[in-house]
Motif scaffolding. Structure first.
Motif, PDB file in Angstrom:
ATOM      1  N   MET A 182       0.817  -1.205   0.000  1.00 42.60           N
ATOM      2  CA  MET A 182       0.000   0.000   0.000  1.00 42.60           C
ATOM      3  C   MET A 182       0.856   1.262   0.000  1.00 42.60           C
ATOM      4  SD  MET A 182      -3.151  -1.092   0.040  1.00 42.60           S
ATOM      5  CE  MET A 182      -4.171   0.188   0.722  1.00 42.60           C
ATOM      6  N   LEU A 183       1.924   1.241   0.797  1.00 37.67           N
ATOM      7  CA  LEU A 183       2.761   2.417   0.899  1.00 37.67           C
ATOM      8  C   LEU A 183       3.825   2.423  -0.179  1.00 37.67           C
ATOM      9  CD1 LEU A 183       3.183   2.648   4.761  1.00 37.67           C
ATOM     10  CD2 LEU A 183       1.547   3.824   3.294  1.00 37.67           C
ATOM     11  N   PRO A 184       4.438   3.598  -0.470  1.00 40.09           N
ATOM     12  CA  PRO A 184       5.435   3.685  -1.543  1.00 40.09           C
ATOM     13  C   PRO A 184       6.594   2.738  -1.292  1.00 40.09           C
ATOM     14  CG  PRO A 184       4.774   5.868  -0.792  1.00 40.09           C
ATOM     15  CD  PRO A 184       4.191   4.892   0.178  1.00 40.09           C
ATOM     16  N   THR A 185       7.079   2.125  -2.348  1.00 36.34           N
ATOM     17  CA  THR A 185       8.254   1.256  -2.267  1.00 36.34           C
ATOM     18  C   THR A 185       9.331   1.807  -3.168  1.00 36.34           C
ATOM     19  OG1 THR A 185       7.349  -0.134  -4.018  1.00 36.34           O
ATOM     20  CG2 THR A 185       6.910  -0.810  -1.759  1.00 36.34           C
ATOM     21  N   LYS A 186      10.556   1.510  -2.834  1.00 38.60           N
ATOM     22  CA  LYS A 186      11.675   2.058  -3.573  1.00 38.60           C
ATOM     23  C   LYS A 186      11.773   1.429  -4.951  1.00 38.60           C
ATOM     24  CE  LYS A 186      16.613   3.047  -3.172  1.00 38.60           C
ATOM     25  NZ  LYS A 186      17.780   2.999  -2.309  1.00 38.60           N
ATOM     26  N   HIS A 187      11.863   2.238  -5.963  1.00 37.20           N
ATOM     27  CA  HIS A 187      12.026   1.768  -7.342  1.00 37.20           C
ATOM     28  C   HIS A 187      13.454   1.290  -7.528  1.00 37.20           C
ATOM     29  CE1 HIS A 187      12.314   1.895 -11.735  1.00 37.20           C
ATOM     30  NE2 HIS A 187      11.007   1.743 -11.718  1.00 37.20           N
ATOM     31  N   SER A 244       4.370  10.345  -3.537  1.00 36.94           N
ATOM     32  CA  SER A 244       3.001  10.121  -3.995  1.00 36.94           C
ATOM     33  C   SER A 244       2.172   9.460  -2.898  1.00 36.94           C
ATOM     34  CB  SER A 244       2.988   9.232  -5.239  1.00 36.94           C
ATOM     35  OG  SER A 244       3.612   9.903  -6.325  1.00 36.94           O
ATOM     36  N   VAL A 245       0.950   9.913  -2.758  1.00 38.90           N
ATOM     37  CA  VAL A 245       0.037   9.362  -1.760  1.00 38.90           C
ATOM     38  C   VAL A 245      -0.728   8.191  -2.379  1.00 38.90           C
ATOM     39  CG1 VAL A 245      -1.936   9.833  -0.260  1.00 38.90           C
ATOM     40  CG2 VAL A 245      -0.229  11.619  -0.679  1.00 38.90           C
ATOM     41  N   ILE A 283       6.713   8.730   5.585  1.00 37.19           N
ATOM     42  CA  ILE A 283       6.276   7.334   5.653  1.00 37.19           C
ATOM     43  C   ILE A 283       5.574   7.058   6.978  1.00 37.19           C
ATOM     44  CG2 ILE A 283       7.062   4.941   5.761  1.00 37.19           C
ATOM     45  CD1 ILE A 283       6.962   6.164   2.962  1.00 37.19           C
ATOM     46  N   LYS A 284       6.115   7.611   8.075  1.00 38.30           N
ATOM     47  CA  LYS A 284       5.464   7.407   9.377  1.00 38.30           C
ATOM     48  C   LYS A 284       4.062   8.010   9.365  1.00 38.30           C
ATOM     49  CE  LYS A 284       6.119   8.012  14.350  1.00 38.30           C
ATOM     50  NZ  LYS A 284       4.709   8.385  14.562  1.00 38.30           N
ATOM     51  N   ASP A 285       3.935   9.179   8.749  1.00 39.53           N
ATOM     52  CA  ASP A 285       2.632   9.825   8.674  1.00 39.53           C
ATOM     53  C   ASP A 285       1.651   8.982   7.844  1.00 39.53           C
ATOM     54  OD1 ASP A 285       1.003  12.229   9.270  1.00 39.53           O
ATOM     55  OD2 ASP A 285       0.953  12.406   7.084  1.00 39.53           O
ATOM     56  N   LEU A 286       2.154   8.444   6.721  1.00 42.10           N
ATOM     57  CA  LEU A 286       1.303   7.600   5.883  1.00 42.10           C
ATOM     58  C   LEU A 286       0.867   6.346   6.638  1.00 42.10           C
ATOM     59  CD1 LEU A 286       3.195   7.834   2.467  1.00 42.10           C
ATOM     60  CD2 LEU A 286       0.907   8.709   2.938  1.00 42.10           C
ATOM     61  N   GLU A 287       1.789   5.754   7.396  1.00 40.65           N
ATOM     62  CA  GLU A 287       1.460   4.543   8.147  1.00 40.65           C
ATOM     63  C   GLU A 287       0.438   4.838   9.239  1.00 40.65           C
ATOM     64  OE1 GLU A 287       5.298   3.317   9.421  1.00 40.65           O
ATOM     65  OE2 GLU A 287       5.687   2.104   7.614  1.00 40.65           O
ATOM     66  N   ASP A 288       0.582   5.992   9.870  1.00 39.29           N
ATOM     67  CA  ASP A 288      -0.401   6.386  10.889  1.00 39.29           C
ATOM     68  C   ASP A 288      -1.786   6.546  10.265  1.00 39.29           C
ATOM     69  OD1 ASP A 288       1.534   6.379  12.816  1.00 39.29           O
ATOM     70  OD2 ASP A 288       1.887   8.549  12.763  1.00 39.29           O
TER      71      ASP A 288
END
Length: 525
Positions: A1-6, A26-27, A64-69
């Motif tokens: 779900m969250l961004p992963t490194k290309h 990107s969200v 990333i922490k904000d997205l996970e929250d």
């Protein structure tokens, strides 16, 4: 779900805005309702790109922490059906904004279409129009009903996170109650007024819920086997179609019908064990067991090459790799060559000329039965000054009807030995032999039926059949102590063939004819 490194870039970008460098990420689509746009930006506090790059990693971790929250705040039930509803055109994020999900449903998927059997209605102007319905889900029960109404099953695991009341409501909705839609549909056709009354007492379409005991995104093997066979049918011969069908039927018989992801490696071994000693005490041949396993495995391979109606791969992996089948099945019984006495006895019988010619071709050229029985006079030609049987698609620069041979290596020119030229008689047109051609374009079955009685009058050994003539020919070449193995392989079709492309056209007709004429056939004299 969250961004992963290309693989080839950073998981974020740096943008200059109003003299400052910003880290941008990107969200994910399922979180965009929680942010003001499709990207999150964090200022590095500097315009110097080099300094910004040093600070970027820390800013990225904060993002990333904000997205996970934010992701932890999402509704697990809604996220579990997101793919289904989005695929059907719903804005799932609307659930978080307004507490409901709306969906416009058209045609066959409308409740009215399922009841009446028709996707067409009459509009206010009296014209035919496609049915359109507006659905809405404000509770988990209504969302579950929407999923079922669209033709999917609700993943049962999603119920575990619900309250007792919601869980009970959905489970109650899984029970079949009221008048079946099929009955109402028939009533609509027979008596519309009665149907209206029935419909008022029937449960609303969105109130009925199906769990994974019915139509699911993970098909059962029986349903998948039908699709697998149908999708492959266009490219399969009838023989291969039958083999696929028999193999899948055997797997179902032995292993049962379950969703594809519920089988394990032992299931396939169970099929092999059964075929090693079936309910009738029969031991199937090892080669047959391997073929059945291979075709069944191909059905599972195909799950990784196919998407479901949500665009996702059916099954990303299966367990049927590196199977050890050596212990299962009866070992192969090779064909056995005829000895000299048997050959004399076979050819000393009262044989019709064409039957004798066909048997003579088999023993003097090593040709396969189907290759010989399909031979036409148009394929008896001179090539490089030598009279040959031409098993190629193009003769003297002219395209012929495509020759039916085992593989490309079998497309070859075979010089006609001197010993059988007298049997050819006067040349004609069309097929030399008249054995019936089956729907696969082959005639070996009919040819075998016609010629095997001559063999069985001489020997009853089950491993001595018409194909034994091919083995006999190879043994005769070995007895001549022929060192030119390549030329022999070109004669029998065990090589790259005369249309092997970059490897050239093979040994000359003179070399091939010398080998063929060097073999003595006293049984033909």
């Amino acid at each position: 779900m969250l961004p992963t490194k290309h693989k080839s870039s950073l998981p974020y970008t740096l943008h200059n805005k109003k003299g400052k460098q910003y880290v941008c990420v990107s969200v994910p689509a399922n979180l965009r309702h929680l942010y003001g746009g499709p990207q999150i930006r964090r200022s590095t506090g500097t315009s110097d790109r080099a300094v910004a790059l040093e600070r970027a990693a820390e800013k990225y971790r904060d993002i990333i922490k904000d997205l996970e929250d934010k992701e932890s705040q999402l509704d697990p039930f809604v996220e579990g059906i997101r793919d289904i509803l989005q695929h059907e055109g719903a804005d799932v994020n609307e659930w978080y904004r307004s507490g409901q999900i709306k969906l416009v449903v058209r045609g066959d998927k409308t409740a009215a279409a399922r009841m009446t059997g028709s996707r067409i209605t009459v509009d206010v102007e009296g014209k035919l129009a496609t049915l359109v319905e507006n659905w809405s889900g404000k509770t988990y029960l209504e969302l579950a009903g929407m999923v079922t109404g669209l033709g999917y099953a609700l993943p049962q695991a999603l119920l575990s996170g619900l309250s007792q009341n919601d869980h009970s409501a959905i489970m109650e909705a899984t029970k079949p109650v009221g008048i079946p839609p099929s009955v109402i549909g028939k009533a609509y056709r027979d008596d519309p007024e009665l149907a209206e009354a029935m419909f008022k007492n029937a449960p609303a379409t969105t109130q009925h819920v199906e769990l994974q005991t019915a139509k699911t995104l993970m098909p059962t093997f029986s349903k998948w086997a039908e699709r697998y066979k149908a999708d492959k049918a266009d490219k399969d011969s009838a023989d291969v179609q039958h083999k696929r069908a028999r193999s899948c039927a055997m797997f179902l018989k032995v292993c049962g019908d379950f969703p594809l992801n519920e089988y394990d490696k032992v299931h396939m071994l169970d099929m092999a064990r059964y075929m090693d000693d079936d309910e009738d005490g029969k031991q199937w041949a090892h080669k047959t067991i391997k073929n059945y396993v291979s075709y069944t495995k191909q059905a599972f391979d195909y799950t990784g090459e196919t998407r479901n109606n949500l665009g996702k791969i059916i099954l990303s992996a299966h367990p049927f790799h590196n199977l050890r089948l050596g212990e299962f099945g009866a070992p192969a019984k090779p064909y056995i060559s005829f000895n000299s006495d048997e050959l004399h006895s076979i050819f000393n019988q009262e044989l019709p000329r064409l039957d004798k010619l066909l048997l003579a071709i088999l023993v003097t050229t090593g040709m396969r039965l189907d290759e010989a029985s399909l031979m036409t006079w148009e394929r008896v030609i001179k090539h490089e000054g030598t009279l040959c049987f031409a098993l190629v698609d193009q003769i003297n620069g002219n395209n012929q009807e495509q020759v039916l041979v085992k593989n490309t290596g079998s497309k070859r020119f075979i010089p006609i030995p001197e010993v059988i030229k007298p049997l050819l008689g006067n040349f004609g047109v069309g097929r030399i032999f008249s054995h019936r051609i089956d729907k696969e374009g082959k005639s070996e079955a009919a040819a075998s039926d016609a010629l095997m009685p001559y063999v069985r009058k001489v020997c009853a050994h089950p491993q001595k059949v018409l194909h034994s003539f091919r083995h006999t020919f190879i043994d005769l070449t070995r007895e001549m102590d022929i060192t030119d193995v390549e030329t022999r392989k070109f004669i029998t079709g065990h090589s790259l063939g005369d249309v092997g492309g970059e490897y050239g056209s093979g040994p000359s007709m003179g070399k091939r004819l010398a080998i063929l004429n060097g073999i003595k056939h006293p049984w033909l004299v």
